[in-house]
Design a protein around this motif. Structure first.
Motif, PDB file in Angstrom:
ATOM      1  N   HIS A 100     -10.032  -2.472  -1.721  1.00  0.00           N
ATOM      2  CA  HIS A 100      -9.636  -1.089  -1.904  1.00  0.00           C
ATOM      3  C   HIS A 100     -10.262  -0.488  -3.149  1.00  0.00           C
ATOM      4  O   HIS A 100     -10.204  -1.051  -4.206  1.00  0.00           O
ATOM      5  N   GLN A 101     -10.783   0.708  -3.020  1.00  0.00           N
ATOM      6  CA  GLN A 101     -11.228   1.438  -4.187  1.00  0.00           C
ATOM      7  C   GLN A 101     -10.017   2.143  -4.801  1.00  0.00           C
ATOM      8  O   GLN A 101      -9.004   2.340  -4.146  1.00  0.00           O
ATOM      9  N   MET A 102     -10.138   2.531  -6.055  1.00  0.00           N
ATOM     10  CA  MET A 102      -9.019   3.106  -6.806  1.00  0.00           C
ATOM     11  C   MET A 102      -8.398   4.297  -6.083  1.00  0.00           C
ATOM     12  O   MET A 102      -7.199   4.446  -6.014  1.00  0.00           O
ATOM     13  N   TRP A 103      -9.242   5.165  -5.532  1.00  0.00           N
ATOM     14  CA  TRP A 103      -8.707   6.402  -5.002  1.00  0.00           C
ATOM     15  C   TRP A 103      -8.691   6.440  -3.476  1.00  0.00           C
ATOM     16  O   TRP A 103      -8.808   7.488  -2.883  1.00  0.00           O
ATOM     17  N   TRP A 104      -8.560   5.271  -2.848  1.00  0.00           N
ATOM     18  CA  TRP A 104      -8.329   5.279  -1.414  1.00  0.00           C
ATOM     19  C   TRP A 104      -7.017   5.986  -1.170  1.00  0.00           C
ATOM     20  O   TRP A 104      -5.981   5.605  -1.674  1.00  0.00           O
ATOM     21  N   GLY A 105      -7.043   7.035  -0.379  1.00  0.00           N
ATOM     22  CA  GLY A 105      -5.840   7.835  -0.183  1.00  0.00           C
ATOM     23  C   GLY A 105      -4.995   7.359   0.975  1.00  0.00           C
ATOM     24  O   GLY A 105      -5.420   6.560   1.793  1.00  0.00           O
ATOM     25  N   GLY A 106      -3.810   7.885   1.045  1.00  0.00           N
ATOM     26  CA  GLY A 106      -2.921   7.567   2.148  1.00  0.00           C
ATOM     27  C   GLY A 106      -1.724   6.763   1.690  1.00  0.00           C
ATOM     28  O   GLY A 106      -1.701   6.193   0.599  1.00  0.00           O
ATOM     29  N   LEU A 127       7.212  13.735   0.504  1.00  0.00           N
ATOM     30  CA  LEU A 127       6.111  14.617   0.128  1.00  0.00           C
ATOM     31  C   LEU A 127       5.673  15.469   1.318  1.00  0.00           C
ATOM     32  O   LEU A 127       5.568  14.984   2.442  1.00  0.00           O
ATOM     33  N   ARG A 128       5.395  16.749   1.048  1.00  0.00           N
ATOM     34  CA  ARG A 128       4.942  17.666   2.087  1.00  0.00           C
ATOM     35  C   ARG A 128       3.834  18.569   1.540  1.00  0.00           C
ATOM     36  O   ARG A 128       3.836  18.918   0.365  1.00  0.00           O
ATOM     37  N   PHE A 152       3.442  13.395   4.585  1.00  0.00           N
ATOM     38  CA  PHE A 152       2.401  12.423   4.282  1.00  0.00           C
ATOM     39  C   PHE A 152       2.690  11.062   4.902  1.00  0.00           C
ATOM     40  O   PHE A 152       1.895  10.149   4.774  1.00  0.00           O
ATOM     41  N   GLY A 153       3.833  10.916   5.532  1.00  0.00           N
ATOM     42  CA  GLY A 153       4.169   9.642   6.164  1.00  0.00           C
ATOM     43  C   GLY A 153       4.983   8.755   5.245  1.00  0.00           C
ATOM     44  O   GLY A 153       5.408   9.149   4.155  1.00  0.00           O
ATOM     45  N   ASN A 154       5.239   7.530   5.694  1.00  0.00           N
ATOM     46  CA  ASN A 154       5.993   6.568   4.909  1.00  0.00           C
ATOM     47  C   ASN A 154       5.058   5.695   4.091  1.00  0.00           C
ATOM     48  O   ASN A 154       3.855   5.666   4.322  1.00  0.00           O
ATOM     49  N   ASN A 165      -5.272  11.925  -0.731  1.00  0.00           N
ATOM     50  CA  ASN A 165      -4.905  11.684   0.652  1.00  0.00           C
ATOM     51  C   ASN A 165      -5.847  12.467   1.554  1.00  0.00           C
ATOM     52  O   ASN A 165      -6.652  13.269   1.065  1.00  0.00           O
ATOM     53  N   LYS A 166      -5.722  12.252   2.845  1.00  0.00           N
ATOM     54  CA  LYS A 166      -6.514  13.017   3.794  1.00  0.00           C
ATOM     55  C   LYS A 166      -6.061  14.468   3.778  1.00  0.00           C
ATOM     56  O   LYS A 166      -4.963  14.793   3.315  1.00  0.00           O
TER      57      LYS A 166
END
Length: 215
Positions: free
Chosen positions: A41-47, A83-84, A90-92, A109-110
């Motif tokens: 994983h890179q530092m800023w992998w979102g999600g 979060l919205r 944004f999911g769980n 995030n995406k």
């Protein structure tokens, strides 16, 4: 992708609300088990990529459904559950976060949201992969930045802001050189990408600066 499980003995703690985070009110954890995707994983992998367990069912439920953030040493994770953005969840799970300015946290995030879903940004990046098979590298290229700047509302929801041109100009405080660097990317959809924005924010010295920024 395969899941990678890690057990840590590092300093670990959690807080229940955004306000607790701001007031530095934490509760210590004896142990914690991290479950995430791919070691590389890179530092800023979102999600909402991270899940946490402790072996204590009541604490695990608390961390999953009610806690705001978990800190392990200097790494901060925010619970995505409440979060919205534009009403879209944004999911769980948890996402890595970074303190920026006096009162904000930045997550990656995406692109989501009702209005955004119909924008040229999504058209440019969502439908370019042959047969819909989007690689991890392409996925990362579609990550954008959001700010958490307040706690939950009366419905228990935390509304986020998307970092766009207007917000970047405000954060950079009319620093001509950095603004020019930001706008050196002429395409709107690429200018919004985390890979373009984060290095500029780092150069501006905004991360982890609790007293120098109004954001």
């Amino acid at each position: 992708m395969l899941l990678v499980s890690l057990t840590t003995t590092a300093q670990k703690k959690f807080c229940m609300t955004y306000e607790d985070f701001m007031d530095n009110k934490w509760e210590e954890l004896d142990s914690i088990h991290i479950k995430t995707h791919s070691k590389t994983h890179q530092m800023w992998w979102g999600g909402s990529d991270f899940a946490f367990t402790t072996g204590n069912k009541s604490i695990d439920k608390l961390l999953k459904k009610e806690a705001f953030a978990i800190a392990i040493n200097n790494t901060l994770y925010v619970n995505c559950r409440d979060l919205r953005f534009e009403g879209t969840p944004f999911g769980n799970g948890y996402v890595k976060a970074r303190r920026i300015g006096k009162r904000s946290l930045l997550i990656v995030n995406k692109i989501i949201g009702k209005k955004i879903a119909q924008s040229e940004f999504v058209s440019a990046y969502m439908f370019g992969a042959i047969g819909g098979a989007i690689s991890a590298s392409n996925h990362m290229k579609r990550q954008v930045c959001y700010l958490i700047s307040h706690g939950s509302n009366e419905k228990g929801v935390i509304d986020l802001r998307l970092i766009n041109d207007r917000l970047m100009e405000k954060m950079l405080k009319k620093d001509t050189d950095l603004c020019n660097k930001y706008y050196s990317e002429e395409k709107d959809n690429k200018r919004m990408l985390a890979s373009h924005i984060i290095p500029i924010l780092e150069q501006a010295g905004l991360f982890d600066q609790k007293h120098d920024s109004q954001e």
